[in-house]
Design a protein around this motif. Structure first.
Motif, PDB file in Angstrom:
ATOM      1  N   LEU A  75       0.832  -1.205   0.000  1.00 11.19           N
ATOM      2  CA  LEU A  75       0.000   0.000   0.000  1.00 11.19           C
ATOM      3  C   LEU A  75       0.866   1.254   0.000  1.00 11.19           C
ATOM      4  N   MET A  76       1.951   1.234   0.760  1.00 10.98           N
ATOM      5  CA  MET A  76       2.851   2.378   0.794  1.00 10.98           C
ATOM      6  C   MET A  76       3.544   2.563  -0.554  1.00 10.98           C
ATOM      7  N   ALA A  77       3.910   1.467  -1.203  1.00  8.92           N
ATOM      8  CA  ALA A  77       4.546   1.565  -2.520  1.00  8.92           C
ATOM      9  C   ALA A  77       3.600   2.193  -3.538  1.00  8.92           C
ATOM     10  N   LEU A  78       2.323   1.836  -3.495  1.00  6.79           N
ATOM     11  CA  LEU A  78       1.334   2.450  -4.382  1.00  6.79           C
ATOM     12  C   LEU A  78       1.209   3.943  -4.110  1.00  6.79           C
ATOM     13  N   ALA A  79       1.157   4.313  -2.829  1.00  8.15           N
ATOM     14  CA  ALA A  79       1.020   5.723  -2.474  1.00  8.15           C
ATOM     15  C   ALA A  79       2.214   6.536  -2.953  1.00  8.15           C
ATOM     16  N   LEU A  80       3.419   6.008  -2.757  1.00 10.08           N
ATOM     17  CA  LEU A  80       4.620   6.736  -3.179  1.00 10.08           C
ATOM     18  C   LEU A  80       4.709   6.832  -4.695  1.00 10.08           C
ATOM     19  N   ALA A  81       4.265   5.787  -5.396  1.00 12.66           N
ATOM     20  CA  ALA A  81       4.278   5.839  -6.858  1.00 12.66           C
ATOM     21  C   ALA A  81       3.404   6.979  -7.366  1.00 12.66           C
ATOM     22  N   ALA A  82       2.238   7.146  -6.757  1.00 14.59           N
ATOM     23  CA  ALA A  82       1.341   8.225  -7.166  1.00 14.59           C
ATOM     24  C   ALA A  82       1.888   9.587  -6.741  1.00 14.59           C
ATOM     25  N   LEU A  83       2.399   9.672  -5.512  1.00 11.71           N
ATOM     26  CA  LEU A  83       2.879  10.954  -4.998  1.00 11.71           C
ATOM     27  C   LEU A  83       4.109  11.443  -5.749  1.00 11.71           C
ATOM     28  N   ASN A  84       4.984  10.524  -6.123  1.00 10.60           N
ATOM     29  CA  ASN A  84       6.233  10.926  -6.768  1.00 10.60           C
ATOM     30  C   ASN A  84       6.004  11.590  -8.117  1.00 10.60           C
ATOM     31  N   LEU A  85       4.910  11.248  -8.784  1.00  8.95           N
ATOM     32  CA  LEU A  85       4.606  11.907 -10.050  1.00  8.95           C
ATOM     33  C   LEU A  85       4.399  13.404  -9.836  1.00  8.95           C
ATOM     34  N   LEU A  86       3.625  13.751  -8.819  1.00  5.19           N
ATOM     35  CA  LEU A  86       3.395  15.168  -8.537  1.00  5.19           C
ATOM     36  C   LEU A  86       4.611  15.814  -7.882  1.00  5.19           C
ATOM     37  N   ALA A  87       5.427  15.032  -7.199  1.00 10.05           N
ATOM     38  CA  ALA A  87       6.639  15.588  -6.603  1.00 10.05           C
ATOM     39  C   ALA A  87       7.578  16.115  -7.687  1.00 10.05           C
ATOM     40  N   TYR A  88       7.677  15.397  -8.802  1.00  6.36           N
ATOM     41  CA  TYR A  88       8.515  15.861  -9.899  1.00  6.36           C
ATOM     42  C   TYR A  88       7.973  17.152 -10.498  1.00  6.36           C
ATOM     43  N   VAL A  89       6.653  17.205 -10.621  1.00  5.89           N
ATOM     44  CA  VAL A  89       6.050  18.431 -11.154  1.00  5.89           C
ATOM     45  C   VAL A  89       6.312  19.593 -10.214  1.00  5.89           C
ATOM     46  N   SER A  90       6.210  19.338  -8.921  1.00  7.85           N
ATOM     47  CA  SER A  90       6.361  20.421  -7.953  1.00  7.85           C
ATOM     48  C   SER A  90       7.780  20.982  -7.924  1.00  7.85           C
ATOM     49  N   GLN A  91       8.770  20.163  -8.273  1.00  8.95           N
ATOM     50  CA  GLN A  91      10.156  20.646  -8.252  1.00  8.95           C
ATOM     51  C   GLN A  91      10.599  21.200  -9.600  1.00  8.95           C
ATOM     52  N   SER A  92       9.939  20.784 -10.679  1.00 12.87           N
ATOM     53  CA  SER A  92      10.167  21.328 -12.023  1.00 12.87           C
ATOM     54  C   SER A  92      11.629  21.344 -12.439  1.00 12.87           C
ATOM     55  N   GLY A  93      12.426  20.404 -11.957  1.00 17.00           N
ATOM     56  CA  GLY A  93      13.830  20.351 -12.349  1.00 17.00           C
ATOM     57  C   GLY A  93      14.648  21.518 -11.843  1.00 17.00           C
ATOM     58  N   LEU A  94      14.171  22.191 -10.796  1.00 17.42           N
ATOM     59  CA  LEU A  94      14.862  23.398 -10.328  1.00 17.42           C
ATOM     60  C   LEU A  94      16.226  23.092  -9.719  1.00 17.42           C
ATOM     61  N   ALA A  95      16.338  21.992  -8.987  1.00 18.74           N
ATOM     62  CA  ALA A  95      17.617  21.681  -8.340  1.00 18.74           C
ATOM     63  C   ALA A  95      18.729  21.451  -9.359  1.00 18.74           C
ATOM     64  N   PRO A  96      18.548  20.582 -10.391  1.00 19.70           N
ATOM     65  CA  PRO A  96      19.606  20.448 -11.394  1.00 19.70           C
ATOM     66  C   PRO A  96      19.889  21.740 -12.130  1.00 19.70           C
ATOM     67  N   ALA A  97      18.845  22.566 -12.348  1.00 20.22           N
ATOM     68  CA  ALA A  97      19.066  23.846 -13.027  1.00 20.22           C
ATOM     69  C   ALA A  97      19.978  24.747 -12.206  1.00 20.22           C
ATOM     70  N   LEU A  98      19.834  24.730 -10.890  1.00 25.91           N
ATOM     71  CA  LEU A  98      20.696  25.535 -10.025  1.00 25.91           C
ATOM     72  C   LEU A  98      22.130  25.012 -10.038  1.00 25.91           C
ATOM     73  N   VAL A  99      22.291  23.684  -9.989  1.00 27.59           N
ATOM     74  CA  VAL A  99      23.638  23.104  -9.966  1.00 27.59           C
ATOM     75  C   VAL A  99      24.348  23.325 -11.298  1.00 27.59           C
ATOM     76  N   GLN A 100      23.594  23.238 -12.395  1.00 26.57           N
ATOM     77  CA  GLN A 100      24.192  23.280 -13.728  1.00 26.57           C
ATOM     78  C   GLN A 100      24.643  24.671 -14.140  1.00 26.57           C
ATOM     79  N   ARG A 101      24.080  25.732 -13.536  1.00 25.77           N
ATOM     80  CA  ARG A 101      24.400  27.108 -13.938  1.00 25.77           C
ATOM     81  C   ARG A 101      25.872  27.423 -13.654  1.00 25.77           C
ATOM     82  N   SER A 102      26.494  28.161 -14.568  1.00 23.29           N
ATOM     83  CA  SER A 102      27.885  28.561 -14.344  1.00 23.29           C
ATOM     84  C   SER A 102      27.990  29.593 -13.226  1.00 23.29           C
TER      85      SER A 102
END
Length: 494
Positions: free
Chosen positions: A43-70
């Motif tokens: 049950l927890m695996a199902l919940a995390l699978a669903a939540l992680n989809l929105l977690a990616y949307v909520s972060q919008s790749g911001l962390a790699p964008a910050l690291v990658q900037r010169s």
């Protein structure tokens, strides 16, 4: 300190964190597996699978964008913090609204409440996003290792054990997840001290241009990575999903921790040398040799010792997970070598081709799972292994030319990867064959000792066999001690 020396420091501190986190996770797995049921984990695996989809949307790749900037100015830091927090709150609210529909689709009525409470994790993760990115930019790997270790041991471990012992069932896993996210956010903010004043001024185009494409790729990867969870949970039930998810975790755990360390080290180095394509190819080859070789050795060793490991770490009620663990371990080297290739694409900004590749593999995966789900878990595991091999072959076929990777080097690296895995598997299998009736704990200790000896021999053979590759020549330029013993051997023979 040079970036190479900082990277080596990162490996050292990451390795210490790896040992601590792996030991803590294995110990916690042994306790939680006896306090909770496979259905709770499913049950927890199902919940995390669903939540992680929105977690990616909520972060919008911001962390790699910050690291990658010169260069990273204060206004862009504030903008990233503000966007991450606003998006996470919106996605948390959306999760709460959609939770009943997801629960109805999965046929699990209790999933709705679990999802709604877990949604609190999204703003907690957002609070740590900028701080963690700054620590990675500054190559503060000691701090990152400390945050990971403390948040897991105290936030997840203590909270999870206490609530599981109190009989909370699946809610013990929810409480542990939230406890880890809260402590991780607090420690990251305290160590990095980012400028978190809300602001909508800054480089929107730079953040959302790179970050948005990165988030889209991450979303596609996440769909592929969680398709098996969704299909198995819906078609076979939470108990079968619990067996599968625990077997997958045990198969990937050692290599996943190692891959996280290498990823944190490689991404800043690759981003700093992205204009030198041949140099990037050398770094990629070194990452593949390290992750692939160690990943194959660890995972195939786990596969050979699956029976005593499951009995010791999970208990006799998890016996059905043994064949799943044996099969899933075969996919691990290919999964994490593909991850290294993905990190390379991120650092170079090659997000369009990466998106197309991942989308094609994800489509193949989803279609195959839908067609084969009625054939049982073992057939699904075999299909997943095949898909991961195809994913790596596609990455390699694409990157080899632009990064000027020599065919001979690639053959030697792959021979070292496969040889390492087979050598450790044979060592563990042979050792266990000598003590078939021994107590489970003794069998595991014998397997670990034999695997350690096999891994040491495999590492020496891999270094020797790949000593003339561009990847190891790069490593030798930065860390001359790495191949000192091979030079001494050559001199003795000469």
């Amino acid at each position: 300190m040079s970036r190479a020396r900082q990277a080596l420091s990162g490996v050292r501190w990451g390795a210490l964190g790896l040992l601590f986190n792996t030991a803590a996770q294995l110990g916690l797995m042994a306790c939680m597996g006896r306090l909770l049921t496979p259905a709770d984990f499913g049950l927890m695996a199902l919940a995390l699978a669903a939540l992680n989809l929105l977690a990616y949307v909520s972060q919008s790749g911001l962390a790699p964008a910050l690291v990658q900037r010169s260069e990273l100015d204060v206004l862009t830091q504030r903008l990233a913090w503000t966007l991450a927090l606003l998006l996470s709150l919106a996605c948390a609210a959306l999760t709460a609204l959609l939770a009943p529909l997801v629960a109805r689709w999965a046929g699990q009525a209790s999933l709705a409440a679990v999802l709604q409470v877990l949604a609190l994790q999204l703003p907690l993760n957002a609070m740590a996003l900028v701080a963690t990115a700054l620590l990675r930019r500054r190559l503060r790997f000691k701090a990152l290792a400390a945050v990971d270790g403390a948040s897991y041991a105290l936030g997840y471990g203590l909270v999870g054990l206490a609530t599981a012992w109190a009989g909370w069932g699946v809610w013990a896993l929810v409480a542990a997840q939230l406890g880890q996210a809260l402590l991780q956010a607090g420690l990251s903010l305290a160590l990095a001290r980012p400028d978190c004043r809300p602001s909508l001024q800054g480089d929107w185009r730079g953040l959302l241009g790179y970050g948005g494409r990165h988030a889209l790729i991450g979303l596609v990867e996440l769909v592929g990575g969680n398709a098996d969870t969704a299909v198995i949970g819906r078609a076979l039930g939470d108990a079968s999903l619990g067996l599968y998810s625990r077997a997958r975790l045990l198969a990937q755990l050692p290599t996943e921790k190692l891959a996280g360390i290498v990823g944190r080290v490689l991404f800043p180095l690759l981003a700093s040398t992205q204009t030198e394509r041949a140099r990037v190819g050398e770094v990629l080859g070194l990452g593949v040799l390290l992750i692939g070789g160690l990943g194959a050795a660890l995972s195939l060793g786990v596969s050979a010792a699956a029976q005593p490991l499951v009995l010791l770490l999970l208990g006799p009620q998890w016996q059905a997970a043994v064949p799943l663990l044996q099969g899933l371990a075969l996919a691990v080297p290919w999964i994490f070598m593909s991850n290294v290739a993905g990190i390379t694409c991120d650092a170079l900004g090659w997000l369009g081709p990466k998106l197309r590749l991942q989308a094609a593999v994800t489509l193949l995966l989803c279609l195959g799972l839908a067609l084969l789900v009625g054939q049982g878990l073992r057939v699904l595991v075999g299909f997943l292994v095949t898909v991961e091999m195809l994913r790596w072959a596609a990455y390699l076929g694409w990157l080899r030319g632009p990064l000027q990777m020599r065919a001979g080097d690639l053959l030697r690296i792959h021979a070292a990867v496969l040889g390492s895995g087979l050598l450790v598997m044979l060592a563990v299998s042979g050792a266990l064959a000598l003590c078939p009736a021994a107590p489970v704990l003794l069998q595991v200790l014998v397997a670990v000792a034999a695997g350690g000896l096999g891994l040491g021999l495999a590492a020496m053979l891999a270094l020797w066999g790949c000593r003339d590759t561009a990847a190891l020549q790069l490593a030798q330029r930065h860390w001359p001690w790495l191949l000192r013993w091979t030079r001494a051997k050559e001199a003795a023979h000469g």
